[in-house]
Scaffold this motif. Sequence first.
Motif, PDB file in Angstrom:
ATOM      1  N   UNK A  36      10.930  -4.481  -1.209  1.00  0.00           N
ATOM      2  CA  UNK A  36       9.316  -4.440  -1.531  1.00  0.00           C
ATOM      3  C   UNK A  36       8.840  -3.015  -2.301  1.00  0.00           C
ATOM      4  N   UNK A  37       9.795  -2.085  -1.937  1.00  0.00           N
ATOM      5  CA  UNK A  37       9.230  -0.491  -2.251  1.00  0.00           C
ATOM      6  C   UNK A  37       9.981  -0.219  -3.525  1.00  0.00           C
ATOM      7  N   UNK A  38      10.927  -1.120  -4.050  1.00  0.00           N
ATOM      8  CA  UNK A  38      11.490  -0.690  -5.287  1.00  0.00           C
ATOM      9  C   UNK A  38      12.631   0.677  -5.249  1.00  0.00           C
ATOM     10  N   UNK A  39      13.284   0.518  -4.037  1.00  0.00           N
ATOM     11  CA  UNK A  39      14.119   1.741  -3.867  1.00  0.00           C
ATOM     12  C   UNK A  39      13.688   2.882  -2.983  1.00  0.00           C
ATOM     13  N   UNK A  40      12.287   2.973  -2.833  1.00  0.00           N
ATOM     14  CA  UNK A  40      11.873   3.925  -2.057  1.00  0.00           C
ATOM     15  C   UNK A  40      12.138   3.753  -0.637  1.00  0.00           C
ATOM     16  N   UNK A  41      12.580   4.634   0.161  1.00  0.00           N
ATOM     17  CA  UNK A  41      12.545   4.845   1.774  1.00  0.00           C
ATOM     18  C   UNK A  41      11.719   5.998   2.187  1.00  0.00           C
ATOM     19  N   UNK A  42      10.941   5.978   3.162  1.00  0.00           N
ATOM     20  CA  UNK A  42      10.322   7.359   3.670  1.00  0.00           C
ATOM     21  C   UNK A  42      10.611   7.762   4.960  1.00  0.00           C
ATOM     22  N   UNK A  43      10.487   8.931   5.356  1.00  0.00           N
ATOM     23  CA  UNK A  43      10.978   9.618   6.598  1.00  0.00           C
ATOM     24  C   UNK A  43      10.309   9.447   7.746  1.00  0.00           C
ATOM     25  N   UNK A  44       8.779   9.146   7.469  1.00  0.00           N
ATOM     26  CA  UNK A  44       7.774   8.904   8.456  1.00  0.00           C
ATOM     27  C   UNK A  44       6.984   7.707   8.274  1.00  0.00           C
ATOM     28  N   UNK A  45       6.490   7.148   9.220  1.00  0.00           N
ATOM     29  CA  UNK A  45       5.553   5.745   9.193  1.00  0.00           C
ATOM     30  C   UNK A  45       4.062   6.121   8.439  1.00  0.00           C
ATOM     31  N   UNK A  46       3.804   7.382   8.551  1.00  0.00           N
ATOM     32  CA  UNK A  46       2.561   7.708   7.842  1.00  0.00           C
ATOM     33  C   UNK A  46       2.836   7.586   6.383  1.00  0.00           C
ATOM     34  N   UNK A  47       4.036   8.180   5.769  1.00  0.00           N
ATOM     35  CA  UNK A  47       4.361   8.190   4.588  1.00  0.00           C
ATOM     36  C   UNK A  47       4.418   6.927   3.976  1.00  0.00           C
ATOM     37  N   UNK A  48       5.231   5.952   4.851  1.00  0.00           N
ATOM     38  CA  UNK A  48       5.267   4.410   4.319  1.00  0.00           C
ATOM     39  C   UNK A  48       4.107   3.943   4.094  1.00  0.00           C
ATOM     40  N   UNK A  49       3.154   3.971   5.107  1.00  0.00           N
ATOM     41  CA  UNK A  49       1.841   3.433   4.928  1.00  0.00           C
ATOM     42  C   UNK A  49       0.990   3.945   3.912  1.00  0.00           C
ATOM     43  N   UNK A  50       1.237   5.315   3.690  1.00  0.00           N
ATOM     44  CA  UNK A  50       0.265   5.952   2.390  1.00  0.00           C
ATOM     45  C   UNK A  50       1.131   5.261   1.191  1.00  0.00           C
ATOM     46  N   UNK A  51       2.272   4.860   1.154  1.00  0.00           N
ATOM     47  CA  UNK A  51       2.956   4.031  -0.129  1.00  0.00           C
ATOM     48  C   UNK A  51       2.203   2.767  -0.035  1.00  0.00           C
ATOM     49  N   UNK A  52       2.312   1.942   0.842  1.00  0.00           N
ATOM     50  CA  UNK A  52       1.681   0.733   0.834  1.00  0.00           C
ATOM     51  C   UNK A  52       0.321   0.734   0.313  1.00  0.00           C
ATOM     52  N   UNK A  53      -0.163   1.629   0.841  1.00  0.00           N
ATOM     53  CA  UNK A  53      -1.804   1.671   0.320  1.00  0.00           C
ATOM     54  C   UNK A  53      -1.691   2.226  -1.028  1.00  0.00           C
ATOM     55  N   UNK A  54      -0.935   2.762  -1.566  1.00  0.00           N
ATOM     56  CA  UNK A  54      -1.194   3.184  -2.947  1.00  0.00           C
ATOM     57  C   UNK A  54      -0.753   2.142  -3.925  1.00  0.00           C
ATOM     58  N   UNK A  55       0.272   1.233  -3.518  1.00  0.00           N
ATOM     59  CA  UNK A  55       0.688   0.526  -4.321  1.00  0.00           C
ATOM     60  C   UNK A  55      -0.163  -0.854  -4.180  1.00  0.00           C
TER      61      UNK A  55
END
Length: 192
Positions: A36-55
Amino acid sequence: MAEVLLFHHAYGLTPGVRAFAARLEGAGHTVHVPDLYEGRVFDTLEAGIANAKEIGFGTVMERGRLAAEGLAADLVYAGFSLGVLPAQMLAQTRPGARGALLFDACLPAEEFGDGWPAGVPVQVHGMDADEFFADSGDLDAGRALVATTPEGELFLYPGRQHLFADDSLPGHDKEATTLLTERVLTFLDRVR
């Protein structure tokens, strides 16, 4: 055997999500694991949540819906935390669902309609002291869901780890993951 559409959590499609899918496949089930992230994987939960909010969470759910297109209707929908959004939405709105597996999250059934669909079994799994599950309303939603669903089960594991079944993350709990996997495999054998 069962066919499963498994959605990843906010970190992205981690090696741990792939490993969980492989365990289900090793038991003879077919598992689809869209990114669902088109290849992006994050090192922290916070960064991943920020990405989900951004998209946008709507985009995450739409990507999940598109991942189901072209697949059989009689799927088991599964998701880890953020992945519960598309998994629960599809289980409740796409006709033919065989079941749902909701890990580390659960939304009120009314979020996607008038309630949980009759005849669709569901399991909700989470840790009893996980702040993202137990303290944010997800546990309450899970309890309400299984109280009104004849084929609903809620499994609580001792601990405070979020995403404890992902063996590539620091919060992995091997003992709880073993028990969760046994319960999931029993569920999949029952609904196939």
